[in-house]
Design an enzyme around this catalytic site. Structure first.
Site, PDB file in Angstrom:
ATOM      1  N   ASP A  45       0.821  -1.217   0.000  1.00  0.00           N
ATOM      2  CA  ASP A  45       0.000   0.000   0.000  1.00  0.00           C
ATOM      3  C   ASP A  45       0.860   1.275   0.000  1.00  0.00           C
ATOM      4  O   ASP A  45       0.668   2.174   0.838  1.00  0.00           O
ATOM      5  CB  ASP A  45      -0.915   0.031   1.241  1.00  0.00           C
ATOM      6  CG  ASP A  45      -1.682  -1.263   1.442  1.00  0.00           C
ATOM      7  OD1 ASP A  45      -2.107  -1.856   0.447  1.00  0.00           O
ATOM      8  OD2 ASP A  45      -1.859  -1.666   2.609  1.00  0.00           O
ATOM      9  N   GLU A 255     -11.526  -0.106  -3.146  1.00  0.00           N
ATOM     10  CA  GLU A 255     -10.677   0.426  -2.058  1.00  0.00           C
ATOM     11  C   GLU A 255      -9.462   1.112  -2.668  1.00  0.00           C
ATOM     12  O   GLU A 255      -9.303   1.182  -3.887  1.00  0.00           O
ATOM     13  CB  GLU A 255     -10.240  -0.703  -1.115  1.00  0.00           C
ATOM     14  CG  GLU A 255      -9.335  -1.722  -1.779  1.00  0.00           C
ATOM     15  CD  GLU A 255      -8.959  -2.892  -0.880  1.00  0.00           C
ATOM     16  OE1 GLU A 255      -9.381  -2.945   0.289  1.00  0.00           O
ATOM     17  OE2 GLU A 255      -8.230  -3.785  -1.362  1.00  0.00           O
TER      18      GLU A 255
HETATM   19  O1  FUB Z   1      -3.114  -3.515   3.614  1.00  0.00           O
HETATM   20  C1  FUB Z   1      -4.412  -3.741   4.065  1.00  0.00           C
HETATM   21  C2  FUB Z   1      -5.405  -3.452   2.986  1.00  0.00           C
HETATM   22  O2  FUB Z   1      -5.137  -4.235   1.841  1.00  0.00           O
HETATM   23  C3  FUB Z   1      -5.423  -2.049   2.474  1.00  0.00           C
HETATM   24  O3  FUB Z   1      -5.993  -1.155   3.348  1.00  0.00           O
HETATM   25  C4  FUB Z   1      -6.148  -2.263   1.206  1.00  0.00           C
HETATM   26  O4  FUB Z   1      -6.106  -1.195   0.321  1.00  0.00           O
HETATM   27  C5  FUB Z   1      -5.491  -3.522   0.672  1.00  0.00           C
HETATM   28  O5  FUB Z   1      -4.333  -3.236  -0.025  1.00  0.00           O
END
Ligand code: FUB
Length: 352
Positions: A45, A255
């Site tokens: 991320d 997301e």
């Molecule tokens: O790293 C945890 C979660 O996985 C992140 O918040 C999301 O975007 C995904 O990459």
């Protein structure tokens, strides 16, 4: 964010083996696969920023927490953040050590997920999602006088914050906005009425013919510690101006939102989650609506895909992650490569 009933792990191992021979710490447009930027810890991320002429990366710090995998991403049980820096793309990557720990956030329960950072008023701000003691994701903020920390967390989460994946964008007029949200494990679907539904859906709303859940956008207060207005929807529409539908899994927001501005246009990019694309949409205002443009990056190895886009010394780069080092979906590694922008401002699709 979700679980991984796929065969991507074995694919990751094959890809990792194939690419192991090419490794530079560099974006190599048109060349071999970039190598992980750091292999001493697992990172994911990556939110990249240029501060004082240098690149700083604010990633998640993946660990093996031995938590069983589930649809809510419980196995992503991260406990601290490390900040990385590099003087140039392809240069040495420095790990500045622990910048903020779960144990030092008074209101936090578990799971430090994807962070972002900003600089304003002589202060560096680290924004982070973490579940509170009621197991509800909230977004917190911590401050430091240095881009690498250590950061001190505010005593409470940002009021009215929820869900995950904060990305803070400062416009050319100096106004800052936070984009946030993530469905499934990121809990956004549980807020669709405006209140948290503890027994709400664990995944999509299952309303395929209704507008998809939107990422959220909100203007930040001048001190960067609170929201300055009610949270709004960052709506993504198709070329006819119609909101994308919940069943449009190839294109709808899942997301990992990110905002960058180019030639006066606002580029909102994001993960489509269960279809594993990074996609982008363009608008005329930081609030949107954003018109879907296409795929920015095809699926990487691993289940999740999450990125940031930054301009450095006149070139545009995408920071992202895959699972080349581990072959395990919750133990990721970050990479960088150059973006190719066409004369009309559109972005070429990357095949990782
Ligand atoms: O790293 C945890 C979660 O996985 C992140 O918040 C999301 O975007 C995904 O990459």
């Amino acid at each position: 964010m979700l679980t991984f009933k796929t065969t991507l792990t074995s694919l990751a191992l094959i890809t990792g083996a194939l690419s192991a021979g090419f490794c530079q710490n560099a974006a190599q447009p048109g060349a071999a696969q970039p190598k992980p930027l750091i292999s001493s810890i697992y990172t994911a991320d990556p939110s990249a920023h240029v501060f004082n002429g240098k690149i700083y990366i604010y990633p998640s710090h993946d660990i093996e927490a031995n938590v069983a995998q589930d649809d809510e991403g419980s196995h992503f049980a991260m406990q601290d953040y490390h900040i990385l820096s590099m003087d140039r793309i392809g240069g040495k990557v420095t790990d500045h050590g622990v910048a903020l720990s779960l144990k030092d956030i008074p209101w936090a329960g578990r799971q430090l997920w994807a962070p972002d950072a900003a600089f304003k008023n002589g202060t560096y701000y680290l924004y982070f999602p973490v579940k509170d003691k009621q197991d509800i994701f909230r977004i917190g903020v911590a401050t430091s006088q240095s881009p690498t920390g250590p950061f001190k967390a505010q005593p409470n989460p940002i009021p009215n914050s929820f869900s995950i994946d904060p990305a803070v964008f400062t416009d050319t007029d100096g106004t800052s906005y936070m984009y946030f949200g993530g469905i499934w494990g990121g809990q956004l679907q549980r807020w669709h009425t405006g209140k948290y539904e503890a027994n709400g859906s664990k995944t999509d709303l299952k309303k395929d013919n209704e507008p998809a859940l939107s990422a959220k956008v909100v203007r930040m207060s001048r001190d960067m510690l609170t929201f300055d207005e009610p949270v709004r929807d960052a709506v993504i529409v198709d070329k006819d101006g119609k909101p994308l539908l919940g069943g449009d899994h190839d294109r709808r927001f899942f997301e990992g939102g990110w905002m960058h501005k180019y030639n006066g246009k606002y580029y909102f990019s994001y993960s489509t989650g269960d279809t594993h694309y990074l996609a982008y949409a363009v608008g005329n205002s930081p609030y949107g609506p954003f018109t879907y443009q296409g795929i920015l990056m095809k699926p990487v190895t691993g289940w999740t895909t999450h990125h940031s886009i930054v301009e450095f010394q006149g070139k545009w780069y995408i920071f992202y992650h895959d699972v080349e080092l581990s072959g395990k979906t919750h133990l990721r590694n970050i990479k960088v490569r150059e973006l190719t922008r066409r004369p009309d401002g559109s972005l070429e699709t990357i095949t990782p």
